[in-house]
Design a protein around this motif. Structure first.
Motif, PDB file in Angstrom:
ATOM      1  N   GLU A  47      56.648  40.522  65.004  1.00 28.70           N
ATOM      2  CA  GLU A  47      55.752  39.561  65.653  1.00 28.70           C
ATOM      3  C   GLU A  47      54.724  40.270  66.527  1.00 28.70           C
ATOM      4  O   GLU A  47      53.546  39.921  66.527  1.00 28.70           O
ATOM      5  N   SER A  48      55.163  41.285  67.279  1.00 31.34           N
ATOM      6  CA  SER A  48      54.265  42.003  68.188  1.00 31.34           C
ATOM      7  C   SER A  48      53.170  42.763  67.449  1.00 31.34           C
ATOM      8  O   SER A  48      52.059  42.900  67.952  1.00 31.34           O
ATOM      9  N   LEU A  49      53.492  43.276  66.273  1.00 32.48           N
ATOM     10  CA  LEU A  49      52.537  44.105  65.532  1.00 32.48           C
ATOM     11  C   LEU A  49      51.961  43.387  64.314  1.00 32.48           C
ATOM     12  O   LEU A  49      51.477  44.026  63.386  1.00 32.48           O
ATOM     13  N   ARG A  50      52.010  42.084  64.335  1.00 31.94           N
ATOM     14  CA  ARG A  50      51.540  41.266  63.208  1.00 31.94           C
ATOM     15  C   ARG A  50      50.126  41.628  62.771  1.00 31.94           C
ATOM     16  O   ARG A  50      49.830  41.675  61.586  1.00 31.94           O
ATOM     17  N   GLU A  51      49.248  41.906  63.732  1.00 41.39           N
ATOM     18  CA  GLU A  51      47.832  42.136  63.419  1.00 41.39           C
ATOM     19  C   GLU A  51      47.492  43.592  63.104  1.00 41.39           C
ATOM     20  O   GLU A  51      46.332  43.920  62.883  1.00 41.39           O
ATOM     21  N   TYR A  52      48.500  44.471  63.081  1.00 41.81           N
ATOM     22  CA  TYR A  52      48.251  45.893  62.868  1.00 41.81           C
ATOM     23  C   TYR A  52      48.943  46.376  61.603  1.00 41.81           C
ATOM     24  O   TYR A  52      50.055  45.963  61.301  1.00 41.81           O
ATOM     25  N   ASP A  53      48.273  47.270  60.881  1.00 35.42           N
ATOM     26  CA  ASP A  53      48.852  47.828  59.659  1.00 35.42           C
ATOM     27  C   ASP A  53      49.633  49.111  59.931  1.00 35.42           C
ATOM     28  O   ASP A  53      50.618  49.399  59.270  1.00 35.42           O
ATOM     29  N   ILE A  54      49.160  49.901  60.890  1.00 39.48           N
ATOM     30  CA  ILE A  54      49.721  51.217  61.177  1.00 39.48           C
ATOM     31  C   ILE A  54      49.940  51.347  62.683  1.00 39.48           C
ATOM     32  O   ILE A  54      49.132  50.867  63.473  1.00 39.48           O
ATOM     33  N   LEU A  55      51.020  52.025  63.045  1.00 43.03           N
ATOM     34  CA  LEU A  55      51.277  52.358  64.442  1.00 43.03           C
ATOM     35  C   LEU A  55      51.386  53.875  64.529  1.00 43.03           C
ATOM     36  O   LEU A  55      52.239  54.485  63.883  1.00 43.03           O
ATOM     37  N   LEU A  56      50.499  54.493  65.314  1.00 40.19           N
ATOM     38  CA  LEU A  56      50.522  55.941  65.521  1.00 40.19           C
ATOM     39  C   LEU A  56      51.158  56.235  66.876  1.00 40.19           C
ATOM     40  O   LEU A  56      50.863  55.566  67.861  1.00 40.19           O
ATOM     41  N   SER A  57      52.019  57.230  66.902  1.00 39.60           N
ATOM     42  CA  SER A  57      52.641  57.638  68.155  1.00 39.60           C
ATOM     43  C   SER A  57      53.036  59.105  68.040  1.00 39.60           C
ATOM     44  O   SER A  57      53.105  59.647  66.944  1.00 39.60           O
ATOM     45  N   PRO A  58      53.328  59.724  69.178  1.00 36.68           N
ATOM     46  CA  PRO A  58      53.886  61.067  69.083  1.00 36.68           C
ATOM     47  C   PRO A  58      55.276  60.983  68.455  1.00 36.68           C
ATOM     48  O   PRO A  58      55.915  59.932  68.488  1.00 36.68           O
ATOM     49  N   VAL A  59      55.750  62.046  67.879  1.00 37.11           N
ATOM     50  CA  VAL A  59      57.129  62.082  67.390  1.00 37.11           C
ATOM     51  C   VAL A  59      58.064  62.191  68.584  1.00 37.11           C
ATOM     52  O   VAL A  59      59.110  61.566  68.642  1.00 37.11           O
ATOM     53  N   ALA A  60      57.667  62.972  69.559  1.00 37.94           N
ATOM     54  CA  ALA A  60      58.478  63.183  70.757  1.00 37.94           C
ATOM     55  C   ALA A  60      57.553  63.321  71.957  1.00 37.94           C
ATOM     56  O   ALA A  60      56.349  63.523  71.808  1.00 37.94           O
ATOM     57  N   ALA A  61      58.145  63.237  73.136  1.00 39.22           N
ATOM     58  CA  ALA A  61      57.371  63.371  74.365  1.00 39.22           C
ATOM     59  C   ALA A  61      57.010  64.824  74.654  1.00 39.22           C
ATOM     60  O   ALA A  61      56.258  65.103  75.583  1.00 39.22           O
ATOM     61  N   THR A  62      57.537  65.713  73.848  1.00 37.83           N
ATOM     62  CA  THR A  62      57.326  67.151  74.019  1.00 37.83           C
ATOM     63  C   THR A  62      57.086  67.758  72.636  1.00 37.83           C
ATOM     64  O   THR A  62      57.296  67.091  71.618  1.00 37.83           O
ATOM     65  N   PRO A  63      56.694  69.023  72.572  1.00 37.96           N
ATOM     66  CA  PRO A  63      56.644  69.689  71.260  1.00 37.96           C
ATOM     67  C   PRO A  63      58.035  69.679  70.621  1.00 37.96           C
ATOM     68  O   PRO A  63      59.027  69.326  71.265  1.00 37.96           O
ATOM     69  N   ALA A  64      58.114  70.104  69.394  1.00 41.16           N
ATOM     70  CA  ALA A  64      59.388  70.129  68.670  1.00 41.16           C
ATOM     71  C   ALA A  64      60.461  70.843  69.485  1.00 41.16           C
ATOM     72  O   ALA A  64      60.163  71.728  70.283  1.00 41.16           O
ATOM     73  N   LYS A  65      61.695  70.443  69.252  1.00 40.91           N
ATOM     74  CA  LYS A  65      62.835  71.046  69.948  1.00 40.91           C
ATOM     75  C   LYS A  65      63.289  72.287  69.200  1.00 40.91           C
ATOM     76  O   LYS A  65      63.236  72.342  67.978  1.00 40.91           O
ATOM     77  N   LYS A  66      63.769  73.241  69.954  1.00 38.30           N
ATOM     78  CA  LYS A  66      64.359  74.400  69.308  1.00 38.30           C
ATOM     79  C   LYS A  66      65.651  73.962  68.642  1.00 38.30           C
ATOM     80  O   LYS A  66      66.346  73.061  69.124  1.00 38.30           O
TER      81      LYS A  66
END
Length: 138
Positions: A47-66
């Motif tokens: 319902e919240s994203l009804r009007e959007y086709d794609i959602l872009l976000s970071p994978v994590a809040a930091t660079p990749a984890k070791k």
């Protein structure tokens, strides 16, 4: 399952996961209530994203984890957890590198049955960022 697979000594990462899982055992009733909450969450997301086709976000809040540190730092992975609960198709693509030479990725999510949109957006981002590059081994 591990025995059937012939695994006698799980990796340290898997051992940590199994220990964490044992501490999170749920009764059937608790499990059923949890799945009801997850279903309600999925409906709310749609319902919240009804009007959007794609959602872009970071994978994590930091660079990749070791390797081997994921569980200890799982709080940084909440962007991925959102879609683990929805079950929506996602694609991750490297879009940068940290000062420590670790990947920085973007996550592309689409609503159910729209995998093709994730892949098309990934292709577009790759065309902008120069495509896959081998990592620098340090």
């Amino acid at each position: 399952l591990l025995i059937k697979l012939g695994i006698k000594t799980p990796s340290p990462l898997l051992q940590t996961f199994l220990t964490e899982a044992e501490q999170s055992l749920l009764s059937v009733t608790q499990f059923r209530h949890l799945f009801r909450k997850i279903d309600a969450y999925r409906i709310q997301m749609l319902e919240s994203l009804r009007e959007y086709d794609i959602l872009l976000s970071p994978v994590a809040a930091t660079p990749a984890k070791k390797h081997g540190t994921t569980f200890a730092e799982s709080k940084d992975m909440t962007f991925c957890m959102v879609h683990s609960l929805t079950g929506w198709p996602t694609t991750t693509i490297r879009c940068g590198t940290s000062n420590d030479q670790l990947p920085i990725n973007v996550q592309i999510a689409a609503k159910p049955w729209n995998d093709h949109l994730c892949l098309a957006m990934a292709q577009k981002i790759e065309s902008i960022t120069g495509g896959w590059q081998p990592p620098v081994l340090i």
